[in-house]
Scaffold this motif. Structure first.
Motif, PDB file in Angstrom:
ATOM      1  N   ALA A 145      34.064  88.408 109.133  1.00 39.20           N
ATOM      2  CA  ALA A 145      34.064  87.248 108.239  1.00 39.20           C
ATOM      3  C   ALA A 145      32.724  87.117 107.520  1.00 39.20           C
ATOM      4  CB  ALA A 145      34.374  85.979 109.030  1.00 39.20           C
ATOM      5  N   PHE A 146      31.639  87.389 108.236  1.00 40.70           N
ATOM      6  CA  PHE A 146      30.309  87.314 107.620  1.00 40.70           C
ATOM      7  C   PHE A 146      30.160  88.367 106.523  1.00 40.70           C
ATOM      8  CE2 PHE A 146      25.876  88.538 107.242  1.00 40.70           C
ATOM      9  CZ  PHE A 146      25.218  87.321 107.183  1.00 40.70           C
ATOM     10  N   VAL A 147      30.561  89.588 106.820  1.00 42.82           N
ATOM     11  CA  VAL A 147      30.404  90.680 105.853  1.00 42.82           C
ATOM     12  C   VAL A 147      31.223  90.408 104.595  1.00 42.82           C
ATOM     13  CG1 VAL A 147      30.863  93.128 105.474  1.00 42.82           C
ATOM     14  CG2 VAL A 147      29.796  92.372 107.611  1.00 42.82           C
ATOM     15  N   GLU A 148      32.405  89.825 104.752  1.00 42.12           N
ATOM     16  CA  GLU A 148      33.272  89.577 103.607  1.00 42.12           C
ATOM     17  C   GLU A 148      32.860  88.343 102.804  1.00 42.12           C
ATOM     18  OE1 GLU A 148      37.151  89.285 105.258  1.00 42.12           O
ATOM     19  OE2 GLU A 148      37.236  91.397 105.877  1.00 42.12           O
ATOM     20  N   ALA A 149      32.073  87.458 103.417  1.00 45.90           N
ATOM     21  CA  ALA A 149      31.709  86.204 102.752  1.00 45.90           C
ATOM     22  C   ALA A 149      30.712  86.455 101.619  1.00 45.90           C
ATOM     23  CB  ALA A 149      31.116  85.231 103.764  1.00 45.90           C
ATOM     24  N   LEU A 150      30.815  85.617 100.577  1.00 48.53           N
ATOM     25  CA  LEU A 150      29.843  85.668  99.486  1.00 48.53           C
ATOM     26  C   LEU A 150      28.595  84.869  99.820  1.00 48.53           C
ATOM     27  CD1 LEU A 150      32.224  85.239  96.414  1.00 48.53           C
ATOM     28  CD2 LEU A 150      31.259  87.358  97.349  1.00 48.53           C
ATOM     29  N   SER A 151      28.760  83.846 100.664  1.00 45.29           N
ATOM     30  CA  SER A 151      27.641  82.986 101.035  1.00 45.29           C
ATOM     31  C   SER A 151      27.952  82.339 102.375  1.00 45.29           C
ATOM     32  CB  SER A 151      27.419  81.908  99.964  1.00 45.29           C
ATOM     33  OG  SER A 151      26.424  80.994 100.371  1.00 45.29           O
ATOM     34  N   VAL A 152      26.926  82.262 103.240  1.00 44.72           N
ATOM     35  CA  VAL A 152      27.065  81.554 104.518  1.00 44.72           C
ATOM     36  C   VAL A 152      25.830  80.668 104.679  1.00 44.72           C
ATOM     37  CG1 VAL A 152      27.427  81.713 107.006  1.00 44.72           C
ATOM     38  CG2 VAL A 152      28.290  83.530 105.505  1.00 44.72           C
ATOM     39  N   PRO A 162      15.175  68.963 106.638  1.00 48.55           N
ATOM     40  CA  PRO A 162      16.161  70.046 106.648  1.00 48.55           C
ATOM     41  C   PRO A 162      16.234  70.752 105.294  1.00 48.55           C
ATOM     42  CG  PRO A 162      17.071  68.023 107.579  1.00 48.55           C
ATOM     43  CD  PRO A 162      15.774  67.652 106.929  1.00 48.55           C
ATOM     44  N   ARG A 163      16.423  72.089 105.347  1.00 47.16           N
ATOM     45  CA  ARG A 163      16.570  72.894 104.135  1.00 47.16           C
ATOM     46  C   ARG A 163      17.720  73.861 104.341  1.00 47.16           C
ATOM     47  NH1 ARG A 163      11.872  76.430 101.038  1.00 47.16           N
ATOM     48  NH2 ARG A 163      13.214  77.269  99.392  1.00 47.16           N
ATOM     49  N   THR A 164      18.598  73.949 103.359  1.00 44.33           N
ATOM     50  CA  THR A 164      19.751  74.840 103.451  1.00 44.33           C
ATOM     51  C   THR A 164      19.407  76.202 102.858  1.00 44.33           C
ATOM     52  OG1 THR A 164      21.293  72.988 103.339  1.00 44.33           O
ATOM     53  CG2 THR A 164      22.171  75.162 102.834  1.00 44.33           C
ATOM     54  N   LEU A 165      19.700  77.277 103.624  1.00 48.20           N
ATOM     55  CA  LEU A 165      19.467  78.646 103.187  1.00 48.20           C
ATOM     56  C   LEU A 165      20.782  79.411 103.194  1.00 48.20           C
ATOM     57  CD1 LEU A 165      16.395  79.451 105.486  1.00 48.20           C
ATOM     58  CD2 LEU A 165      16.315  78.558 103.153  1.00 48.20           C
ATOM     59  N   ASP A 166      20.864  80.436 102.373  1.00 46.90           N
ATOM     60  CA  ASP A 166      22.022  81.333 102.384  1.00 46.90           C
ATOM     61  C   ASP A 166      21.677  82.529 103.263  1.00 46.90           C
ATOM     62  OD1 ASP A 166      24.228  82.885 101.977  1.00 46.90           O
ATOM     63  OD2 ASP A 166      23.886  83.224  99.836  1.00 46.90           O
ATOM     64  N   ALA A 167      22.299  82.609 104.447  1.00 43.63           N
ATOM     65  CA  ALA A 167      22.010  83.698 105.379  1.00 43.63           C
ATOM     66  C   ALA A 167      22.700  84.995 104.982  1.00 43.63           C
ATOM     67  CB  ALA A 167      22.435  83.304 106.793  1.00 43.63           C
ATOM     68  N   ARG A 168      23.652  84.950 104.058  1.00 42.01           N
ATOM     69  CA  ARG A 168      24.404  86.159 103.702  1.00 42.01           C
ATOM     70  C   ARG A 168      23.757  86.970 102.587  1.00 42.01           C
ATOM     71  NH1 ARG A 168      25.730  90.320 103.065  1.00 42.01           N
ATOM     72  NH2 ARG A 168      27.778  91.282 102.792  1.00 42.01           N
ATOM     73  N   GLU A 169      23.214  86.312 101.580  1.00 42.01           N
ATOM     74  CA  GLU A 169      22.783  87.000 100.359  1.00 42.01           C
ATOM     75  C   GLU A 169      21.770  88.116 100.610  1.00 42.01           C
ATOM     76  OE1 GLU A 169      20.581  88.213  97.032  1.00 42.01           O
ATOM     77  OE2 GLU A 169      19.711  86.920  98.578  1.00 42.01           O
ATOM     78  N   PRO A 170      20.710  87.925 101.454  1.00 39.79           N
ATOM     79  CA  PRO A 170      19.731  89.004 101.617  1.00 39.79           C
ATOM     80  C   PRO A 170      20.144  90.096 102.600  1.00 39.79           C
ATOM     81  CG  PRO A 170      19.031  87.103 102.869  1.00 39.79           C
ATOM     82  CD  PRO A 170      20.278  86.697 102.135  1.00 39.79           C
ATOM     83  N   VAL A 171      21.291  89.954 103.270  1.00 43.95           N
ATOM     84  CA  VAL A 171      21.709  90.940 104.272  1.00 43.95           C
ATOM     85  C   VAL A 171      22.290  92.161 103.568  1.00 43.95           C
ATOM     86  CG1 VAL A 171      23.268  91.422 106.193  1.00 43.95           C
ATOM     87  CG2 VAL A 171      22.042  89.236 106.082  1.00 43.95           C
ATOM     88  N   VAL A 172      21.655  93.309 103.784  1.00 43.65           N
ATOM     89  CA  VAL A 172      22.119  94.571 103.205  1.00 43.65           C
ATOM     90  C   VAL A 172      23.251  95.144 104.044  1.00 43.65           C
ATOM     91  CG1 VAL A 172      21.424  96.925 102.549  1.00 43.65           C
ATOM     92  CG2 VAL A 172      19.830  95.008 102.252  1.00 43.65           C
ATOM     93  N   ALA A 212      24.542  81.801 111.520  1.00 45.02           N
ATOM     94  CA  ALA A 212      25.650  81.955 110.568  1.00 45.02           C
ATOM     95  C   ALA A 212      26.876  82.550 111.243  1.00 45.02           C
ATOM     96  CB  ALA A 212      25.195  82.836 109.403  1.00 45.02           C
ATOM     97  N   LEU A 213      26.665  83.561 112.104  1.00 41.60           N
ATOM     98  CA  LEU A 213      27.788  84.153 112.837  1.00 41.60           C
ATOM     99  C   LEU A 213      28.433  83.130 113.770  1.00 41.60           C
ATOM    100  CD1 LEU A 213      26.315  87.657 113.700  1.00 41.60           C
ATOM    101  CD2 LEU A 213      28.238  87.199 112.181  1.00 41.60           C
ATOM    102  N   THR A 214      27.610  82.279 114.398  1.00 39.94           N
ATOM    103  CA  THR A 214      28.150  81.243 115.282  1.00 39.94           C
ATOM    104  C   THR A 214      29.026  80.272 114.505  1.00 39.94           C
ATOM    105  OG1 THR A 214      26.217  81.424 116.726  1.00 39.94           O
ATOM    106  CG2 THR A 214      27.527  79.420 116.911  1.00 39.94           C
ATOM    107  N   SER A 215      28.615  79.945 113.274  1.00 43.10           N
ATOM    108  CA  SER A 215      29.436  79.044 112.446  1.00 43.10           C
ATOM    109  C   SER A 215      30.775  79.669 112.069  1.00 43.10           C
ATOM    110  CB  SER A 215      28.662  78.667 111.179  1.00 43.10           C
ATOM    111  OG  SER A 215      28.588  79.765 110.269  1.00 43.10           O
ATOM    112  N   LEU A 216      30.862  81.021 112.196  1.00 39.36           N
ATOM    113  CA  LEU A 216      32.095  81.738 111.867  1.00 39.36           C
ATOM    114  C   LEU A 216      32.902  82.111 113.103  1.00 39.36           C
ATOM    115  CD1 LEU A 216      30.632  84.066 109.091  1.00 39.36           C
ATOM    116  CD2 LEU A 216      32.057  82.036 108.757  1.00 39.36           C
TER     117      LEU A 216
END
Length: 244
Positions: A145-152, A162-172, A212-216
């Motif tokens: 689910a993480f790999v297929e997501a555009l943003s997590v 609190p600050r929201t970050l996208d954990a998916r975008e920088p993952v190669v 992010a994986l825990t949220s999925l």
């Protein structure tokens, strides 16, 4: 009133720059970047290395740190650049500093600095994430689910709140690690993930990828163990040697 100037002659010029690769292992993974900075400066003084110093009223040794791993994570690929006022044999410097640092802060290589900034060569990191209490089968669905997501999105608590970050975008890449022993690979084995992540601002940490994986759907197990295997230029999805 005339402007004050520092007393005495200016410091000697920089005649050599070297880049040092070190590992942070065992209990020393809990040391902070500031702890290592102090330990390195003590080792430099004990080793009598001819450091170059800045000018001004409060001269300090010319040391440039880059890409320090978060406190609590181990690493086999930490880097620092040193400026010397005299030319030194790099292997002698490596041996002297390795002997002067505590066990667990291990100097692996010292090489002559190449042109360009060291920080500019540290484009990405490769991490090994061990998840005690989580099996390979349990990680497969949230990983897909993480790999297929555009943003997590994940949340980081900062001094400003609190600050929201996208954990998916920088993952190669993020994959299950097969391990060196085929017999150890099975549905009931501890899950080990291999992560390649680009260095962005703000940096996305391995722990935030796990959040992010825990949220999925990743179940929570014992505290994860993170080891940075390498960091450097990113070439065709692979992290390469920054000292080459």
């Amino acid at each position: 009133m005339p402007a004050r100037t520092p007393d005495g002659p200016p410091p000697p010029p920089v005649v050599q720059k070297v880049r040092l690769e070190y590992a942070k292992r065992g209990r020393l993974r809990f040391s902070s970047h500031r702890d290592f900075q102090r330990a390195l400066e003590r080792a430099l003084r004990r080793s009598d290395v001819p450091m170059a110093y800045s000018a001004g009223f409060h001269p300090h040794p010319r040391i440039s740190f880059a890409g320090a791993a978060p406190t609590g994570t181990a690493s086999e690929a930490e880097y620092v650049e040193l400026s010397f006022a005299e030319r030194c044999d790099v292997e002698a410097v490596r041996a002297a500093l390795d002997a002067g640092l505590p066990d667990g802060l291990d100097v692996l290589r010292v090489v002559e600095a190449q042109p360009g900034a060291l920080a500019d060569r540290l484009e990405a990191s490769e991490w090994l994430l061990t998840l005690p209490g989580v099996t390979r089968a349990q990680v497969e669905q949230p990983l897909a689910a993480f790999v297929e997501a555009l943003s997590v999105p994940v949340e980081r608590l900062t001094k400003q709140g609190p600050r929201t970050l996208d954990a998916r975008e920088p993952v190669v890449s993020l994959v299950l690690d097969a391990g060196d022993d085929p017999a150890a690979v099975g549905p009931d084995d501890v899950a080990v993930l291999r992560l390649v992540v680009r260095h962005v601002t703000p940096t996305v940490r391995p722990t935030e990828v796990l959040v992010a994986l825990t949220s999925l759907g990743l179940p929570e197990g014992d505290p994860p163990q993170a080891v940075r295997l390498r960091q450097g230029p990113l070439v065709d999805g692979l992290v390469t040697d920054p000292l080459a």
